[in-house]
Structures are given as C-alpha cells and as structure tokens.
Design a protein around this motif. Structure first.
Motif, PDB file in Angstrom:
ATOM      1  N   ARG A 102      -3.470   3.447   4.534  1.00 34.38           N
ATOM      2  CA  ARG A 102      -4.145   2.197   3.988  1.00 34.38           C
ATOM      3  C   ARG A 102      -5.017   2.539   2.706  1.00 34.38           C
ATOM      4  O   ARG A 102      -4.892   1.463   1.976  1.00 34.38           O
ATOM      5  CB  ARG A 102      -4.891   1.533   5.156  1.00 34.38           C
ATOM      6  CG  ARG A 102      -4.055   1.202   6.459  1.00 34.38           C
ATOM      7  CD  ARG A 102      -4.795   0.719   7.653  1.00 34.38           C
ATOM      8  NE  ARG A 102      -5.354   1.892   7.781  1.00 34.38           N
ATOM      9  CZ  ARG A 102      -6.531   2.106   9.001  1.00 34.38           C
ATOM     10  NH1 ARG A 102      -6.682   1.117   9.528  1.00 34.38           N
ATOM     11  NH2 ARG A 102      -7.071   3.027   8.957  1.00 34.38           N
ATOM     12  N   LYS A 103      -5.659   3.348   2.768  1.00 33.60           N
ATOM     13  CA  LYS A 103      -6.380   3.665   1.314  1.00 33.60           C
ATOM     14  C   LYS A 103      -5.733   3.862   0.328  1.00 33.60           C
ATOM     15  O   LYS A 103      -5.867   3.377  -0.643  1.00 33.60           O
ATOM     16  CB  LYS A 103      -7.548   4.557   1.853  1.00 33.60           C
ATOM     17  CG  LYS A 103      -8.650   4.390   2.724  1.00 33.60           C
ATOM     18  CD  LYS A 103      -9.685   5.353   2.727  1.00 33.60           C
ATOM     19  CE  LYS A 103     -10.802   4.776   3.671  1.00 33.60           C
ATOM     20  NZ  LYS A 103     -11.862   5.807   3.630  1.00 33.60           N
ATOM     21  N   LEU A 104      -4.444   4.558   0.538  1.00 32.00           N
ATOM     22  CA  LEU A 104      -3.376   4.982  -0.571  1.00 32.00           C
ATOM     23  C   LEU A 104      -2.962   3.687  -1.126  1.00 32.00           C
ATOM     24  O   LEU A 104      -2.929   3.440  -2.251  1.00 32.00           O
ATOM     25  CB  LEU A 104      -2.585   5.771  -0.325  1.00 32.00           C
ATOM     26  CG  LEU A 104      -2.916   7.308  -0.093  1.00 32.00           C
ATOM     27  CD1 LEU A 104      -2.038   8.138   0.351  1.00 32.00           C
ATOM     28  CD2 LEU A 104      -3.352   7.817  -1.583  1.00 32.00           C
ATOM     29  N   THR A 105      -2.720   2.795   0.022  1.00 34.19           N
ATOM     30  CA  THR A 105      -2.235   1.500  -0.342  1.00 34.19           C
ATOM     31  C   THR A 105      -3.214   0.649  -1.293  1.00 34.19           C
ATOM     32  O   THR A 105      -2.728   0.229  -2.304  1.00 34.19           O
ATOM     33  CB  THR A 105      -1.757   0.391   0.951  1.00 34.19           C
ATOM     34  OG1 THR A 105      -0.915   1.335   1.649  1.00 34.19           O
ATOM     35  CG2 THR A 105      -1.308  -0.763   0.428  1.00 34.19           C
ATOM     36  N   GLU A 106      -4.356   0.559  -0.874  1.00 32.71           N
ATOM     37  CA  GLU A 106      -5.415   0.069  -1.717  1.00 32.71           C
ATOM     38  C   GLU A 106      -5.670   0.683  -2.898  1.00 32.71           C
ATOM     39  O   GLU A 106      -5.836  -0.388  -4.227  1.00 32.71           O
ATOM     40  CB  GLU A 106      -6.678   0.022  -0.762  1.00 32.71           C
ATOM     41  CG  GLU A 106      -7.796  -0.964  -1.407  1.00 32.71           C
ATOM     42  CD  GLU A 106      -7.479  -2.335  -1.098  1.00 32.71           C
ATOM     43  OE1 GLU A 106      -8.505  -3.265  -1.959  1.00 32.71           O
ATOM     44  OE2 GLU A 106      -6.924  -2.767  -0.369  1.00 32.71           O
TER      45      GLU A 106
END
Length: 136
Positions: free
Chosen positions: A93-97
């Motif tokens: 999810r952090k990579l997506t962000e």
C-alpha cells in the motif's frame, strides 16, 4: 574493509533484495557480458557499499529507488526494484502511495506505467490484488 568482506556483504545484500519473487536477469549479467571486472566493481559499490549503509533501511532505500525509477520511467529496472522492495518488507500500500505521489512531479503517464509494472510483479508473485486494510 578488505575486498573479501565487501564481496560477502554484496552477496548477502543481493540475496535479501533479489533472492526471491520475480525471476528476471539482473543488470549485473548484462554488465558482466561486456566487462566482468567492471561488473564486479559496480556490483560491490552499489550493492556492497551503497545498499548496505545504515542511514536508510533497505525498505527505505527500495522505496526511494522505486519512486525514482518510476519517475524516470525505467520500467525494466523498476520491475527488479519493486520485487526487491517487497522482498525486504515494503508495504504494497505504501508503494502504491509512492507511485501516486509521483503525479505532480513526473505526470500521470509515469504513474500509470509504474502501477502497471507494480501490478505485473504482484501478479507474478501471486500477491495481487493488494489486501485492503480493514477498519478496527
């Protein structure tokens, strides 16, 4: 530090980053095909010295690498580093962000390409779709 210690540190760091997940040839093999000695020097510098520094953790380094590679639209290298980021525990999810954060700086085409690469890696790792966080 002697060359053998750097070589060992290089191999240990490379195993953490690239030891599992997506199967693809690392850039090192291309370098080695042209100049084995220079390829070893690059590998020891990048993986053995730079990536093993402790100012940033491996997950932090990989998130920075993914943001930069996504922004410059280096999709082959991004695939390698997205996989490495997941290998060292980066939250998908952090990579997506991070990829969405590129929009005002690199533009939506760069975001779209980065997300496509990210999804491809997740699918190959059988980790797609990304699990959503549930409210407590």
């Amino acid at each position: 530090m002697d060359e053998e210690a750097i070589r060992n540190r290089t191999q240990e760091t490379a195993k953490k980053l690239f030891g599992k997940g997506v199967k693809m040839d690392p850039p090192y093999l291309t370098w080695k095909a042209f100049d084995r000695e220079l390829a070893n020097d690059f590998s020891m510098f990048i993986t053995g010295n730079l990536y093993s520094r402790t100012v940033l953790t491996l997950p932090e380094r990989q998130m920075a690498a993914c943001a930069i590679l996504g922004a410059i639209r280096a999709t082959d290298e991004l695939k390698l580093h997205v996989n490495a980021a997941l290998n060292v525990g980066c939250d998908p999810r952090k990579l997506t962000e991070i990829f969405f954060q590129m929009a005002p700086y690199a533009g939506m085409p760069a975001v779209n390409e980065a997300l496509a690469v990210f999804r491809e890696v997740l699918e190959e790792r059988e980790e797609w779709p990304i699990a959503r966080e549930t409210a407590p």
